[in-house]
Design an enzyme around this catalytic site. Structure first.
Site, PDB file in Angstrom:
ATOM      1  N   GLY A  12       5.417  -0.624  46.635  1.00 11.94           N
ATOM      2  CA  GLY A  12       6.399   0.449  46.668  1.00 11.94           C
ATOM      3  C   GLY A  12       6.956   0.865  45.315  1.00 11.94           C
ATOM      4  O   GLY A  12       8.073   1.381  45.250  1.00 11.94           O
ATOM      5  N   SER A  13       6.171   0.713  44.249  1.00 13.46           N
ATOM      6  CA  SER A  13       6.704   1.168  42.950  1.00 13.46           C
ATOM      7  C   SER A  13       6.854   2.690  42.927  1.00 13.46           C
ATOM      8  O   SER A  13       7.793   3.214  42.319  1.00 13.46           O
ATOM      9  CB  SER A  13       5.830   0.688  41.784  1.00 13.46           C
ATOM     10  OG  SER A  13       4.599   1.372  41.758  1.00 13.46           O
ATOM     11  N   ASN A  14       5.957   3.388  43.597  1.00 15.46           N
ATOM     12  CA  ASN A  14       6.116   4.851  43.660  1.00 15.46           C
ATOM     13  C   ASN A  14       7.317   5.238  44.518  1.00 15.46           C
ATOM     14  O   ASN A  14       8.061   6.160  44.163  1.00 15.46           O
ATOM     15  CB  ASN A  14       4.833   5.503  44.185  1.00 15.46           C
ATOM     16  CG  ASN A  14       3.745   5.540  43.131  1.00 15.46           C
ATOM     17  OD1 ASN A  14       3.966   6.048  42.030  1.00 15.46           O
ATOM     18  ND2 ASN A  14       2.584   4.991  43.444  1.00 15.46           N
ATOM     19  N   LEU A  81      -1.863   2.795  53.529  1.00 16.47           N
ATOM     20  CA  LEU A  81      -3.293   2.528  53.656  1.00 16.47           C
ATOM     21  C   LEU A  81      -3.827   2.735  55.070  1.00 16.47           C
ATOM     22  O   LEU A  81      -4.921   2.296  55.394  1.00 16.47           O
ATOM     23  CB  LEU A  81      -3.589   1.101  53.165  1.00 16.47           C
ATOM     24  CG  LEU A  81      -3.148   0.843  51.719  1.00 16.47           C
ATOM     25  CD1 LEU A  81      -3.516  -0.561  51.290  1.00 16.47           C
ATOM     26  CD2 LEU A  81      -3.727   1.889  50.750  1.00 16.47           C
ATOM     27  N   LYS A  82      -3.054   3.425  55.881  1.00 15.44           N
ATOM     28  CA  LYS A  82      -3.521   3.700  57.242  1.00 15.44           C
ATOM     29  C   LYS A  82      -3.730   5.197  57.399  1.00 15.44           C
ATOM     30  O   LYS A  82      -3.061   5.993  56.734  1.00 15.44           O
ATOM     31  CB  LYS A  82      -2.453   3.232  58.227  1.00 15.44           C
ATOM     32  CG  LYS A  82      -3.013   2.695  59.502  1.00 15.44           C
ATOM     33  CD  LYS A  82      -1.930   2.217  60.433  1.00 15.44           C
ATOM     34  CE  LYS A  82      -2.413   2.366  61.854  1.00 15.44           C
ATOM     35  NZ  LYS A  82      -1.343   2.189  62.813  1.00 15.44           N
ATOM     36  N   ILE A  84      -3.480   8.887  58.779  1.00 15.75           N
ATOM     37  CA  ILE A  84      -2.453   9.689  59.456  1.00 15.75           C
ATOM     38  C   ILE A  84      -3.126  10.460  60.593  1.00 15.75           C
ATOM     39  O   ILE A  84      -4.174  11.069  60.403  1.00 15.75           O
ATOM     40  CB  ILE A  84      -1.818  10.677  58.453  1.00 15.75           C
ATOM     41  CG1 ILE A  84      -1.000   9.912  57.416  1.00 15.75           C
ATOM     42  CG2 ILE A  84      -0.956  11.717  59.145  1.00 15.75           C
ATOM     43  CD1 ILE A  84       0.288   9.333  57.934  1.00 15.75           C
ATOM     44  N   HIS A  98      -3.281   9.416  45.034  1.00 13.47           N
ATOM     45  CA  HIS A  98      -4.507   8.613  44.996  1.00 13.47           C
ATOM     46  C   HIS A  98      -4.793   8.222  43.545  1.00 13.47           C
ATOM     47  O   HIS A  98      -4.704   9.075  42.651  1.00 13.47           O
ATOM     48  CB  HIS A  98      -5.676   9.426  45.569  1.00 13.47           C
ATOM     49  CG  HIS A  98      -6.944   8.635  45.661  1.00 13.47           C
ATOM     50  ND1 HIS A  98      -7.164   7.726  46.683  1.00 13.47           N
ATOM     51  CD2 HIS A  98      -8.027   8.568  44.853  1.00 13.47           C
ATOM     52  CE1 HIS A  98      -8.344   7.148  46.493  1.00 13.47           C
ATOM     53  NE2 HIS A  98      -8.897   7.644  45.398  1.00 13.47           N
ATOM     54  N   ASP A 139      -8.819  11.720  52.042  1.00 15.35           N
ATOM     55  CA  ASP A 139      -8.861  12.170  50.642  1.00 15.35           C
ATOM     56  C   ASP A 139      -9.530  13.531  50.461  1.00 15.35           C
ATOM     57  O   ASP A 139     -10.127  13.805  49.430  1.00 15.35           O
ATOM     58  CB  ASP A 139      -9.610  11.135  49.771  1.00 15.35           C
ATOM     59  CG  ASP A 139      -8.897   9.797  49.755  1.00 15.35           C
ATOM     60  OD1 ASP A 139      -7.677   9.779  49.961  1.00 15.35           O
ATOM     61  OD2 ASP A 139      -9.569   8.779  49.536  1.00 15.35           O
ATOM     62  N   GLU A 168       1.464   6.834  37.476  1.00 15.54           N
ATOM     63  CA  GLU A 168       1.788   7.387  38.800  1.00 15.54           C
ATOM     64  C   GLU A 168       3.294   7.495  38.987  1.00 15.54           C
ATOM     65  O   GLU A 168       3.793   8.476  39.558  1.00 15.54           O
ATOM     66  CB  GLU A 168       1.228   6.489  39.913  1.00 15.54           C
ATOM     67  CG  GLU A 168      -0.263   6.564  40.100  1.00 15.54           C
ATOM     68  CD  GLU A 168      -0.722   5.684  41.259  1.00 15.54           C
ATOM     69  OE1 GLU A 168      -0.169   5.786  42.369  1.00 15.54           O
ATOM     70  OE2 GLU A 168      -1.646   4.867  41.053  1.00 15.54           O
TER      71      GLU A 168
HETATM   72  C1  GAR Z   1      -0.947   3.282  44.121  1.00 12.24           C
HETATM   73  O1  GAR Z   1      -1.815   3.028  43.043  1.00 12.24           O
HETATM   74  C2  GAR Z   1      -1.503   4.410  44.983  1.00 12.24           C
HETATM   75  O2  GAR Z   1      -2.113   5.438  44.251  1.00 12.24           O
HETATM   76  C3  GAR Z   1      -2.511   3.652  45.794  1.00 12.24           C
HETATM   77  O3  GAR Z   1      -1.851   2.449  46.152  1.00 12.24           O
HETATM   78  C4  GAR Z   1      -0.946   2.096  45.095  1.00 12.24           C
HETATM   79  C5  GAR Z   1       0.428   1.837  45.683  1.00 12.24           C
HETATM   80  O4  GAR Z   1       1.306   1.318  44.718  1.00 12.24           O
HETATM   81  N1  GAR Z   1      -2.932   4.419  46.948  1.00 12.24           N
HETATM   82  C6  GAR Z   1      -4.188   4.443  47.391  1.00 12.24           C
HETATM   83  O5  GAR Z   1      -5.081   3.773  46.898  1.00 12.24           O
HETATM   84  C7  GAR Z   1      -4.412   5.360  48.591  1.00 12.24           C
HETATM   85  N2  GAR Z   1      -5.813   5.661  48.755  1.00 12.24           N
HETATM   86  P1  GAR Z   1       2.868   1.198  45.017  1.00 12.24           P
HETATM   87  O6  GAR Z   1       3.014   0.522  46.401  1.00 12.24           O
HETATM   88  O7  GAR Z   1       3.411   0.321  43.919  1.00 12.24           O
HETATM   89  O8  GAR Z   1       3.475   2.587  45.015  1.00 12.24           O
END
Ligand code: GAR
Length: 182
Positions: A12-14, A81-82, A84, A98, A139, A168
């Site tokens: 969940g850093s984003n 990662l699931k 929608i 992504h 995607d 990101e």
């Molecule tokens: C991120 O790098 C995001 O782009 C990737 O998962 C990570 C989540 O990081 N998403 C995918 O690969 C989707 N296909 P976070 O939990 O620290 O935000």
């Protein structure tokens, strides 16, 4: 003011970057809801710490009912990662971040570290970030924004993943600022 629902599966850093930007008044938006398919996702703890309603949900009816309760203007998938489901896509605008330059390195199985492993295995001189609308195929939706990031000679999948993720965290806020500016 836009209400954003953020869907998460992991660290969940984003999500944190979005929460911080909302709280700092950098976005005309608030995170109204966080949903995770993974009850152990650290992202749920981040939401709880920010006093944002957060739920571990796995079925479509539960997700639809919860979305109906909180009425988000947009849904952002931030490391979700699931897949929608079409019923959700029919009712909401859904965006995804992504960690590569789509259309390359997307599709089923291409998430997290797998993406960065594939990029380095192909000796790509650059990789990046894609933010796109979600449609029924993995995607494949319309690309909203991309940022290029060079690979480095001594990169491992882990160093590359960490560097891309850092970018990101700022890029996602810039793009949400654009999406919510009107
Ligand atoms: C991120 O790098 C995001 O782009 C990737 O998962 C990570 C989540 O990081 N998403 C995918 O690969 C989707 N296909 P976070 O939990 O620290 O935000």
């Amino acid at each position: 003011m836009y209400n954003i629902a953020v869907f998460v599966s992991g660290g969940g850093s984003n999500l944190q970057a979005i929460i911080d930007a909302c709280q700092a008044g950098k976005l005309n938006a608030a995170v109204c809801l966080v949903i995770s398919n993974n009850k152990n996702a650290f992202a749920l703890q981040r939401a709880a710490a920010a006093k944002i309603p957060n739920y571990h949900l796995t079925t479509e009816p539960e997700i639809l009912a919860t979305l109906a309760k909180y009425q988000p203007d947009i849904i952002f998938l931030a490391g979700y990662l699931k897949k929608i489901t079409p019923a959700i896509l029919a009712q909401y605008d859904v965006y995804n971040i992504h960690p590569a330059l789509l259309p390359k390195y997307g599709g089923k199985g291409m998430y997290g570290i797998h993406v960065h492993t594939a990029v380095l295995a192909a000796n790509e001189p650059e990789t990046g970030i894609t933010i796109h609308k979600i449609d029924a195929e993995y995607d494949k939706g319309v690309i909203i924004a991309q940022k290029k990031i060079p690979t480095l000679p001594h990169d491992t999948p882990e160093t590359l993943a960490a560097r891309v993720l850092q970018h990101e965290n700022t890029f996602i806020v810039e793009v949400i600022a654009e999406l919510t500016k009107d």
